[in-house]
Design an enzyme around this catalytic site. Structure first.
Site, PDB file in Angstrom:
ATOM      1  N   GLU A  47      40.936  35.900  52.469  1.00  0.00           N
ATOM      2  CA  GLU A  47      42.067  35.508  51.888  1.00  0.00           C
ATOM      3  C   GLU A  47      43.184  34.842  52.565  1.00  0.00           C
ATOM      4  O   GLU A  47      44.194  35.079  52.582  1.00  0.00           O
ATOM      5  CB  GLU A  47      42.864  36.738  51.181  1.00  0.00           C
ATOM      6  CG  GLU A  47      41.896  37.564  50.202  1.00  0.00           C
ATOM      7  CD  GLU A  47      42.688  38.542  49.509  1.00  0.00           C
ATOM      8  OE1 GLU A  47      43.468  38.946  50.074  1.00  0.00           O
ATOM      9  OE2 GLU A  47      41.972  39.242  48.502  1.00  0.00           O
ATOM     10  N   ASN A 101      36.178  34.478  52.989  1.00  0.00           N
ATOM     11  CA  ASN A 101      36.129  35.187  51.552  1.00  0.00           C
ATOM     12  C   ASN A 101      37.529  35.126  50.943  1.00  0.00           C
ATOM     13  O   ASN A 101      38.481  35.275  51.449  1.00  0.00           O
ATOM     14  CB  ASN A 101      35.779  36.499  51.567  1.00  0.00           C
ATOM     15  CG  ASN A 101      35.517  37.328  50.713  1.00  0.00           C
ATOM     16  OD1 ASN A 101      34.621  36.942  49.844  1.00  0.00           O
ATOM     17  ND2 ASN A 101      36.167  38.427  50.374  1.00  0.00           N
ATOM     18  N   HIS A 146      37.444  38.200  41.103  1.00  0.00           N
ATOM     19  CA  HIS A 146      37.996  39.252  40.416  1.00  0.00           C
ATOM     20  C   HIS A 146      38.502  38.311  38.974  1.00  0.00           C
ATOM     21  O   HIS A 146      39.654  37.866  38.974  1.00  0.00           O
ATOM     22  CB  HIS A 146      39.386  39.737  41.104  1.00  0.00           C
ATOM     23  CG  HIS A 146      38.746  40.523  42.193  1.00  0.00           C
ATOM     24  ND1 HIS A 146      38.045  41.827  42.092  1.00  0.00           N
ATOM     25  CD2 HIS A 146      38.825  40.420  43.685  1.00  0.00           C
ATOM     26  CE1 HIS A 146      37.852  42.308  43.215  1.00  0.00           C
ATOM     27  NE2 HIS A 146      38.268  41.341  44.429  1.00  0.00           N
ATOM     28  N   GLU A 195      32.843  39.818  44.984  1.00  0.00           N
ATOM     29  CA  GLU A 195      33.690  41.106  44.374  1.00  0.00           C
ATOM     30  C   GLU A 195      33.709  41.076  42.970  1.00  0.00           C
ATOM     31  O   GLU A 195      35.102  41.192  42.368  1.00  0.00           O
ATOM     32  CB  GLU A 195      35.001  41.164  45.225  1.00  0.00           C
ATOM     33  CG  GLU A 195      35.169  41.263  46.719  1.00  0.00           C
ATOM     34  CD  GLU A 195      36.453  41.204  47.305  1.00  0.00           C
ATOM     35  OE1 GLU A 195      37.277  41.598  46.459  1.00  0.00           O
ATOM     36  OE2 GLU A 195      36.617  41.033  48.537  1.00  0.00           O
ATOM     37  N   ASP A 213      34.188  41.524  39.290  1.00  0.00           N
ATOM     38  CA  ASP A 213      34.823  42.452  38.258  1.00  0.00           C
ATOM     39  C   ASP A 213      35.567  41.522  36.896  1.00  0.00           C
ATOM     40  O   ASP A 213      35.788  40.356  37.208  1.00  0.00           O
ATOM     41  CB  ASP A 213      35.526  43.609  38.684  1.00  0.00           C
ATOM     42  CG  ASP A 213      36.656  43.343  39.266  1.00  0.00           C
ATOM     43  OD1 ASP A 213      37.269  42.091  39.382  1.00  0.00           O
ATOM     44  OD2 ASP A 213      37.219  44.076  40.094  1.00  0.00           O
TER      45      ASP A 213
END
Ligand code: XIL
Length: 465
Positions: free
Chosen positions: A164, A205, A241, A269, A271
């Site tokens: 990030e 990432n 996400h 990641e 979701d």
């Protein structure tokens, strides 16, 4: 004339036969109905992909452990490898949960994505509250990377080195690292990670970089310049996400442009959160969203790994982080697969037919036992279903240790055993059975474990398009 030793052996054999006849040493467990289709890890492998999940180390037993082991070929520690977890006090390390996840992955033939070495969040208080000169910060970071990557050298094959680094507008995020060391903290971190494990794949990432936009373009330009400078960078992680119904239309195009830079891409990641309560329309939209993301990864050869951020709604960060939202993962809180699970399977080429109603079971038996050793046998039997490959997993309850196996390849890590079919006995036809054997050691007690089957491919799945 019989030697006394062979007489003893004969008497032992008779004793064991009697015990077996009493059925005292048998255990069997049916495959859960939903596992009748091929597990996601096998479907992904057939597409040249790795299917991963984030996990919590302390939960890797029971149903959670069974699903994590059977369905996924990659594990990402959700929190266990973050700086705040591994070095809560300066110079005093806690590797317990991270080690546990690595051992589980090894026992289940899974790779580990290390997450994460350099981040603005979840750092230890001693680090964030300290006041450091740039030289001290640099040394701290170099030592941290060297220690953690070095510890897992050869065991963690991929690292989210930097997490990030960008703001939404594509400028660098103000962090401990950027503020103290400038943008080159990224190049330094990658270089130190490479030195600590030259074989590990090194990633940057971030989130909100799934579609083409200011933030993903900043990441793109960074990766291009790192490559131009010869800084080691192997891949880009798109966290993903996502919010229900909001898969970016440019996802595949974005994955492709990173691939065209000569790096791998991973969905790290994934979701898809929805406003609670869930209902069937939302779950159907969620399935479509998971399918779209999976399909975009499948469409680009260099998209190598698709990882969900927790596989069950009972182990998701969403509910506590985004109040009012949840139900973001492919399994519900009771481990029942949701439409999203089926959607991922289908996008990976899995069967669209109804799974057979039958099942395959594994029975474990001790066929002979002597003062410190024993011989065990596992028999896999199918009725109304069939397998084209299999993996039998169990956990020894009393310190037993396998010393040798035949007709299967067995690995043991701690008490966890995982045995995969040999090249010649993966097929178990409907109505048929196959077995494998092993020798082990025991002391005190030799209780029979429950065996679960994984990596099973059903007849229906094999014939599906
Ligand atoms: C999350 C964990 O899942 C939570 O348990 C924790 O409380 C906060 O961090 N992006 C990342 C992950 O890179 O490390 C974050 O994980 C989720 C967002």
């Amino acid at each position: 004339m019989k030697t006394s030793r062979s007489a003893v052996r004969a008497r032992l054999a008779a004793l064991c036969a009697g015990l077996l006849a009493a059925g005292a040493l048998l255990a069997a467990q049916a495959l859960p109905a939903h596992a009748a289709d091929a597990p996601l890890r096998d479907l992904a492998a057939a597409k040249g992909k790795v299917m991963g999940t984030a996990v919590t180390g302390s939960k890797l037993t029971g149903t959670y452990g069974d699903i994590a082991g059977a369905q996924f070929s990659s594990l990402t520690p959700g929190n266990a490898m973050k700086w705040g977890s591994v070095e809560p006090t300066q110079g005093s390390f806690d590797w317990a949960e991270a080690d546990r996840i690595v051992a589980f992955a090894q026992a289940h033939g899974q790779l580990v994505r290390g997450h994460t070495l350099v981040w603005h969040s979840q750092n230890p208080g001693w680090l964030t509250n300290g006041s450091w000169t740039p030289a001290q910060l640099s040394t701290l970071l170099q030592n941290h990377i060297g220690t953690e990557v070095g510890r897992y050298k050869g065991k963690v094959s991929v690292w989210d080195v930097v997490n990030e680094p960008f703001n939404e507008d594509g400028t660098y995020r103000s962090t401990l690292w950027y503020d103290g060391l400038g943008a080159d903290y990224i190049a330094s971190a990658l270089t130190w990670a490479r030195a600590a494990d030259p074989a590990a794949k090194l990633y940057i990432n971030d989130y909100n970089v799934e579609g083409v936009g200011a933030k993903s373009t900043a990441l793109y330009n960074l990766v291009r310049s790192l490559k131009d400078r010869g800084v080691p960078i192997d891949g880009v992680g798109l966290q993903a996400h996502l919010i229900l119904g909001q898969v970016p239309g440019t996802l595949q195009q974005n994955i492709q442009r990173f691939a065209d830079l000569g790096v791998d891409v991973a969905i790290t990641e994934l979701d898809v959160r929805m406003a609670l309560p869930a209902d069937s329309a939302k779950l159907a939209q969620q399935a479509a969203d998971y399918k779209a993301v999976t399909a975009a990864c499948v469409a680009v050869a260099r998209c190598v790994n698709l990882t969900v951020w927790g596989f069950t709604d009972s182990d998701s960060w969403v509910d506590s982080t985004f109040p009012g939202y949840g139900a973001a993962t492919p399994y519900d809180a009771s481990y029942a697969p949701k439409p999203a699970y089926t959607a991922i399977a289908q996008a990976l080429g899995g069967g669209t037919t109804t799974p057979p109603t039958g099942a395959c079971t594994a029975a474990y038996a001790v066929t002979s036992q002597w003062n410190t050793g024993f011989t065990g046998q596992v028999t896999i039997t199918c009725s109304g279903a069939a397998l084209s490959s299999w993996r039998a997993n169990w956990t020894f309850g009393a310190g037993q240790q396998i010393t040798q196996a035949w007709n299967a390849t067995c690995t043991q890590s701690g008490s966890a055993v995982s045995c995969a079919n040999a090249s010649y006995n993966g097929t178990v036809p409907d109505g048929g059975s196959v077995g494998f054997g092993f020798n082990g050691t025991w002391s005190g007690a030799n209780p029979v474990p429950a065996v679960t089957l994984g990596q099973a491919v059903s007849a229906a799945a094999r014939t599906a398009p």
